[in-house]
Design a protein around this motif. Structure first.
Motif, short mmCIF file in Angstrom:
data_model
loop_
_atom_site.label_atom_id
_atom_site.label_comp_id
_atom_site.label_asym_id
_atom_site.label_seq_id
_atom_site.Cartn_x
_atom_site.Cartn_y
_atom_site.Cartn_z
N ALA A 1 -29.01 -35.65 -28.21
CA ALA A 1 -29.79 -36.79 -28.70
C ALA A 1 -29.78 -36.85 -30.23
O ALA A 1 -29.67 -37.93 -30.82
N ARG A 2 -29.89 -35.67 -30.86
CA ARG A 2 -29.89 -35.66 -32.33
C ARG A 2 -28.54 -36.10 -32.88
O ARG A 2 -28.46 -36.79 -33.89
N LEU A 3 -27.48 -35.71 -32.20
CA LEU A 3 -26.15 -36.08 -32.69
C LEU A 3 -25.86 -37.57 -32.51
O LEU A 3 -24.95 -38.10 -33.15
N ALA A 4 -26.64 -38.24 -31.67
CA ALA A 4 -26.51 -39.69 -31.52
C ALA A 4 -27.39 -40.44 -32.52
O ALA A 4 -27.38 -41.67 -32.55
N THR A 5 -28.15 -39.70 -33.32
CA THR A 5 -29.07 -40.30 -34.30
C THR A 5 -28.37 -40.42 -35.66
O THR A 5 -27.65 -39.49 -36.06
N ASP B 1 -32.65 -27.88 -21.91
CA ASP B 1 -33.40 -28.78 -22.77
C ASP B 1 -32.81 -28.80 -24.18
O ASP B 1 -32.73 -29.85 -24.82
N LEU B 2 -32.41 -27.64 -24.66
CA LEU B 2 -31.85 -27.55 -26.01
C LEU B 2 -30.55 -28.35 -26.09
O LEU B 2 -30.34 -29.11 -27.04
N ALA B 3 -29.69 -28.21 -25.11
CA ALA B 3 -28.43 -28.96 -25.11
C ALA B 3 -28.68 -30.46 -25.09
O ALA B 3 -28.01 -31.23 -25.79
N GLU B 4 -29.67 -30.89 -24.31
CA GLU B 4 -30.00 -32.31 -24.23
C GLU B 4 -30.54 -32.83 -25.55
O GLU B 4 -30.16 -33.92 -26.01
#
Length: 238
Positions: free
Chosen positions: A222-226, A215-218
């Motif tokens: 997602a944050r890095l795509a923000t 979950d942390l990796a996912e």
């Protein structure tokens, strides 16, 4: 016989009004603070708090770098993160607490409130949780521990200044790369602690509560795509 004359009394020159006002706005003026902190984002938040308070901030990212710095310089205050890439903050706290006085004032810092007890047991004088408090609370926490420092914290308090979102993105990218290379083991455990502190500093509750490594990796992906400007959550209104 000549009349006796009064002896001169030498008083220190009064501070100009501008200097008095500066001292009131900058109650930590003249202090040097060493932050032993592996997060660029958390350190930038500390930099802004120190800048607003009048203190000078130096940074060491690891225990090794901190010890090298302390062999050459003696800061007034050491803020020691409890989880570092090469060891535990309590080890540094224990070493500093054993020094003969005068020694630096020592505070543990962490995104995990339960680490306060560990820091205090190691000999810390205080503890700061993440997210860091606003300027007045930050100043008051340090002034209460500084002998002979009679300044008062500024009354115009507010939220801690907003740190650099690009520094936050760098932290997240660093965590994601470490977790991809080391999905299990001690490095993965370190990443979980690192991300907890970063997420709490940024007000990112879902990221702070991600325990499972998958979950942390996912979430990191997602944050890095923000966009960086959207990474920092606004503080809730009082």
């Amino acid at each position: 016989m000549p009349a006796p004359t009064a002896s001169a009394v030498h008083l220190p020159p009064a501070l100009p009004i501008t200097d008095m006002a500066l001292m009131a706005r900058s109650p930590l003026r003249g202090l040097t603070i060493l932050a032993v902190e592996d997060s660029r984002f958390a350190c930038d938040a500390l930099r802004l708090l120190c800048q607003r308070s009048g203190a000078r901030l130096r940074r060491a990212e690891t225990l090794q770098a901190a010890r090298a710095h302390l062999r050459l310089y003696r800061p007034d205050v050491v803020l020691a993160d409890m989880g570092l890439p090469d060891g535990r903050g309590e080890d540094l706290i224990r070493d500093l607490a054993a020094l003969a006085r005068p020694r630096p004032v020592i505070l543990g810092i962490s995104g995990a409130p339960e680490r306060c007890a560990t820091a205090m047991a190691a000999g810390a004088d205080g503890f700061l949780g993440k997210p860091f408090p606003g300027p007045a609370a930050f100043q008051a926490s340090l002034l209460a521990l500084l002998p002979g420092r009679n300044g008062r914290a500024c009354m115009d308090d507010g939220d801690a200044p907003a740190a650099d979102p690009l520094a936050l993105r760098d932290d997240l990218a660093h965590a994601a790369a470490l977790l991809a290379a080391h999905p299990t083991g001690s490095v993965a455990d370190y990443v979980s602690c690192f991300v907890l502190g970063v997420a709490r500093t940024a007000g990112d509750v879902p990221l702070a509560t991600a325990v499972d490594k998958a979950d942390l990796a996912e979430l990191l992906a997602a944050r890095l795509a923000t966009p960086p400007a959207q990474l920092i959550a606004p503080r809730p209104a009082d």
